[in-house]
Design a protein around this motif. Structure first.
Motif, mmCIF file in Angstrom:
data_model
loop_
_atom_site.group_PDB
_atom_site.id
_atom_site.type_symbol
_atom_site.label_atom_id
_atom_site.label_comp_id
_atom_site.label_asym_id
_atom_site.label_seq_id
_atom_site.Cartn_x
_atom_site.Cartn_y
_atom_site.Cartn_z
ATOM 1 N N ASP A 66 0.825 -1.216 0.000
ATOM 2 C CA ASP A 66 0.000 0.000 0.000
ATOM 3 C C ASP A 66 0.855 1.260 0.000
ATOM 4 O OD1 ASP A 66 -2.363 -1.400 -0.058
ATOM 5 O OD2 ASP A 66 -2.613 -1.391 2.116
ATOM 6 N N LYS A 67 1.947 1.223 0.749
ATOM 7 C CA LYS A 67 2.832 2.392 0.795
ATOM 8 C C LYS A 67 3.522 2.598 -0.540
ATOM 9 C CE LYS A 67 3.678 2.424 5.738
ATOM 10 N NZ LYS A 67 4.669 2.326 6.796
ATOM 11 N N VAL A 68 3.928 1.511 -1.184
ATOM 12 C CA VAL A 68 4.578 1.614 -2.490
ATOM 13 C C VAL A 68 3.583 2.177 -3.519
ATOM 14 C CG1 VAL A 68 5.664 0.327 -4.372
ATOM 15 C CG2 VAL A 68 6.237 -0.221 -2.009
ATOM 16 N N ILE A 69 2.357 1.702 -3.489
ATOM 17 C CA ILE A 69 1.334 2.203 -4.410
ATOM 18 C C ILE A 69 1.065 3.683 -4.155
ATOM 19 C CG2 ILE A 69 -1.121 2.040 -5.025
ATOM 20 C CD1 ILE A 69 -0.829 -1.020 -4.546
ATOM 21 N N GLY A 70 0.980 4.058 -2.895
ATOM 22 C CA GLY A 70 0.797 5.470 -2.544
ATOM 23 C C GLY A 70 1.952 6.320 -3.033
ATOM 24 N N LEU A 71 3.161 5.774 -2.904
ATOM 25 C CA LEU A 71 4.351 6.481 -3.376
ATOM 26 C C LEU A 71 4.295 6.674 -4.890
ATOM 27 C CD1 LEU A 71 7.147 7.674 -2.825
ATOM 28 C CD2 LEU A 71 8.070 5.364 -3.059
ATOM 29 N N ILE A 72 3.892 5.659 -5.610
ATOM 30 C CA ILE A 72 3.781 5.762 -7.068
ATOM 31 C C ILE A 72 2.779 6.850 -7.442
ATOM 32 C CG2 ILE A 72 2.977 4.555 -9.149
ATOM 33 C CD1 ILE A 72 4.188 1.985 -7.865
ATOM 34 N N ARG A 73 1.657 6.891 -6.756
ATOM 35 C CA ARG A 73 0.652 7.933 -7.040
ATOM 36 C C ARG A 73 1.205 9.322 -6.743
ATOM 37 N NH1 ARG A 73 -3.942 4.316 -4.473
ATOM 38 N NH2 ARG A 73 -4.609 3.234 -6.342
ATOM 39 N N GLU A 74 1.913 9.437 -5.628
ATOM 40 C CA GLU A 74 2.496 10.728 -5.252
ATOM 41 C C GLU A 74 3.551 11.163 -6.269
ATOM 42 O OE1 GLU A 74 2.777 14.135 -3.092
ATOM 43 O OE2 GLU A 74 1.370 12.507 -2.711
ATOM 44 N N ILE A 75 4.385 10.221 -6.706
ATOM 45 C CA ILE A 75 5.423 10.531 -7.689
ATOM 46 C C ILE A 75 4.789 11.047 -8.970
ATOM 47 C CG2 ILE A 75 7.134 9.474 -9.240
ATOM 48 C CD1 ILE A 75 7.867 7.625 -6.863
ATOM 49 N N ASN A 76 3.715 10.415 -9.379
ATOM 50 C CA ASN A 76 3.064 10.803 -10.621
ATOM 51 C C ASN A 76 2.506 12.230 -10.570
ATOM 52 O OD1 ASN A 76 2.227 10.245 -13.268
ATOM 53 N ND2 ASN A 76 0.172 9.797 -12.565
ATOM 54 N N SER A 77 2.188 12.709 -9.359
ATOM 55 C CA SER A 77 1.607 14.048 -9.242
ATOM 56 C C SER A 77 2.656 15.134 -8.984
ATOM 57 C CB SER A 77 0.571 14.064 -8.112
ATOM 58 O OG SER A 77 1.211 13.888 -6.859
ATOM 59 N N LEU A 78 3.925 14.740 -8.772
ATOM 60 C CA LEU A 78 4.961 15.723 -8.458
ATOM 61 C C LEU A 78 5.410 16.506 -9.686
ATOM 62 C CD1 LEU A 78 7.357 13.722 -6.110
ATOM 63 C CD2 LEU A 78 5.836 15.566 -5.460
ATOM 64 N N PRO A 79 5.678 17.805 -9.502
ATOM 65 C CA PRO A 79 6.295 18.567 -10.597
ATOM 66 C C PRO A 79 7.739 18.103 -10.786
ATOM 67 C CG PRO A 79 5.659 20.019 -8.751
ATOM 68 C CD PRO A 79 5.330 18.617 -8.366
ATOM 69 N N MET A 80 8.324 18.397 -11.928
ATOM 70 C CA MET A 80 9.644 17.903 -12.290
ATOM 71 C C MET A 80 10.717 18.274 -11.268
ATOM 72 S SD MET A 80 11.212 16.123 -14.458
ATOM 73 C CE MET A 80 10.716 16.114 -16.140
ATOM 74 N N ASP A 81 10.747 19.509 -10.781
ATOM 75 C CA ASP A 81 11.799 19.917 -9.859
ATOM 76 C C ASP A 81 11.718 19.155 -8.539
ATOM 77 O OD1 ASP A 81 9.412 21.325 -9.293
ATOM 78 O OD2 ASP A 81 10.523 22.898 -8.240
ATOM 79 N N LYS A 82 10.509 18.918 -8.048
ATOM 80 C CA LYS A 82 10.367 18.154 -6.813
ATOM 81 C C LYS A 82 10.696 16.681 -7.030
ATOM 82 C CE LYS A 82 7.301 21.182 -4.350
ATOM 83 N NZ LYS A 82 6.137 21.305 -3.499
ATOM 84 N N LEU A 83 10.380 16.177 -8.199
ATOM 85 C CA LEU A 83 10.701 14.794 -8.528
ATOM 86 C C LEU A 83 12.218 14.584 -8.502
ATOM 87 C CD1 LEU A 83 9.370 12.131 -9.360
ATOM 88 C CD2 LEU A 83 9.572 12.851 -11.721
ATOM 89 N N GLU A 84 12.967 15.540 -9.021
ATOM 90 C CA GLU A 84 14.426 15.457 -8.996
ATOM 91 C C GLU A 84 14.943 15.484 -7.558
ATOM 92 O OE1 GLU A 84 15.220 18.800 -11.531
ATOM 93 O OE2 GLU A 84 15.389 17.528 -13.316
ATOM 94 N N LYS A 85 14.344 16.302 -6.690
ATOM 95 C CA LYS A 85 14.762 16.367 -5.289
ATOM 96 C C LYS A 85 14.466 15.058 -4.566
ATOM 97 C CE LYS A 85 14.255 21.361 -4.966
ATOM 98 N NZ LYS A 85 13.473 22.476 -4.432
ATOM 99 N N VAL A 86 13.296 14.477 -4.829
ATOM 100 C CA VAL A 86 12.934 13.199 -4.207
ATOM 101 C C VAL A 86 13.929 12.115 -4.629
ATOM 102 C CG1 VAL A 86 11.215 11.345 -4.203
ATOM 103 C CG2 VAL A 86 10.491 13.709 -3.921
ATOM 104 N N GLU A 87 14.298 12.115 -5.904
ATOM 105 C CA GLU A 87 15.267 11.133 -6.389
ATOM 106 C C GLU A 87 16.577 11.252 -5.630
ATOM 107 O OE1 GLU A 87 17.500 9.864 -10.527
ATOM 108 O OE2 GLU A 87 16.758 11.899 -10.299
ATOM 109 N N LYS A 88 17.065 12.468 -5.430
ATOM 110 C CA LYS A 88 18.325 12.686 -4.713
ATOM 111 C C LYS A 88 18.226 12.207 -3.269
ATOM 112 C CE LYS A 88 19.795 16.585 -7.542
ATOM 113 N NZ LYS A 88 19.994 18.046 -7.598
ATOM 114 N N VAL A 89 17.109 12.501 -2.615
ATOM 115 C CA VAL A 89 16.924 12.080 -1.226
ATOM 116 C C VAL A 89 16.891 10.554 -1.126
ATOM 117 C CG1 VAL A 89 15.278 12.062 0.698
ATOM 118 C CG2 VAL A 89 15.792 14.211 -0.483
ATOM 119 N N LEU A 90 16.168 9.913 -2.017
ATOM 120 C CA LEU A 90 16.086 8.448 -1.978
ATOM 121 C C LEU A 90 17.447 7.796 -2.233
ATOM 122 C CD1 LEU A 90 12.677 7.817 -3.747
ATOM 123 C CD2 LEU A 90 13.234 7.384 -1.358
ATOM 124 N N LYS A 91 18.229 8.384 -3.129
ATOM 125 C CA LYS A 91 19.571 7.845 -3.374
ATOM 126 C C LYS A 91 20.446 8.001 -2.135
ATOM 127 C CE LYS A 91 19.716 7.986 -8.379
ATOM 128 N NZ LYS A 91 20.361 8.472 -9.583
#
Length: 107
Positions: free
Chosen positions: A59-84
């Motif tokens: 459920d958390k992974v699915i929620g994360l996928i939905r959240e990722i899909n709604s993120l603007p590009m700049d925030k998506l890049e920041k999330v990627e850096k944090v996860l790495k």
């Protein structure tokens, strides 16, 4: 002229075949993410999948996928850096620390 005849032929084909208007198709295609965004989404999902293996809660992974899909590009890049960074920290963390953190989560 030629464009008018082409447009008329397309409308006729749509009518005969029961297809939605070409403009609807174009709108749908315009809404698809571009290549850069797809690559970022893929990279974020790969890292998120690796992180989720330590806590496989679908459920958390699915929620994360939905959240990722709604993120603007700049925030998506920041999330990627944090996860790495999180992935790097988890690789370097001693097993005892990870076990301790997991036990805290269970309480």
């Amino acid at each position: 002229m030629v464009l008018d005849r082409l447009a008329e032929a397309a409308k006729e084909a749509e009518r005969k075949l029961g297809l939605p208007p070409l403009s609807k198709f174009v709108e749908t295609v315009d809404k698809l993410p571009d290549e850069r965004r797809l690559k970022l989404i893929k990279e974020v999902l790969v890292v998120a999948e690796k992180v989720s293996q330590s806590a496989p809660e679908l459920d958390k992974v699915i929620g994360l996928i939905r959240e990722i899909n709604s993120l603007p590009m700049d925030k998506l890049e920041k999330v990627e850096k944090v996860l790495k960074r999180i992935e790097g920290i988890m690789k370097k963390a001693p097993e005892e620390l990870l076990s301790f953190l997991t036990s805290l989560k269970e309480e």
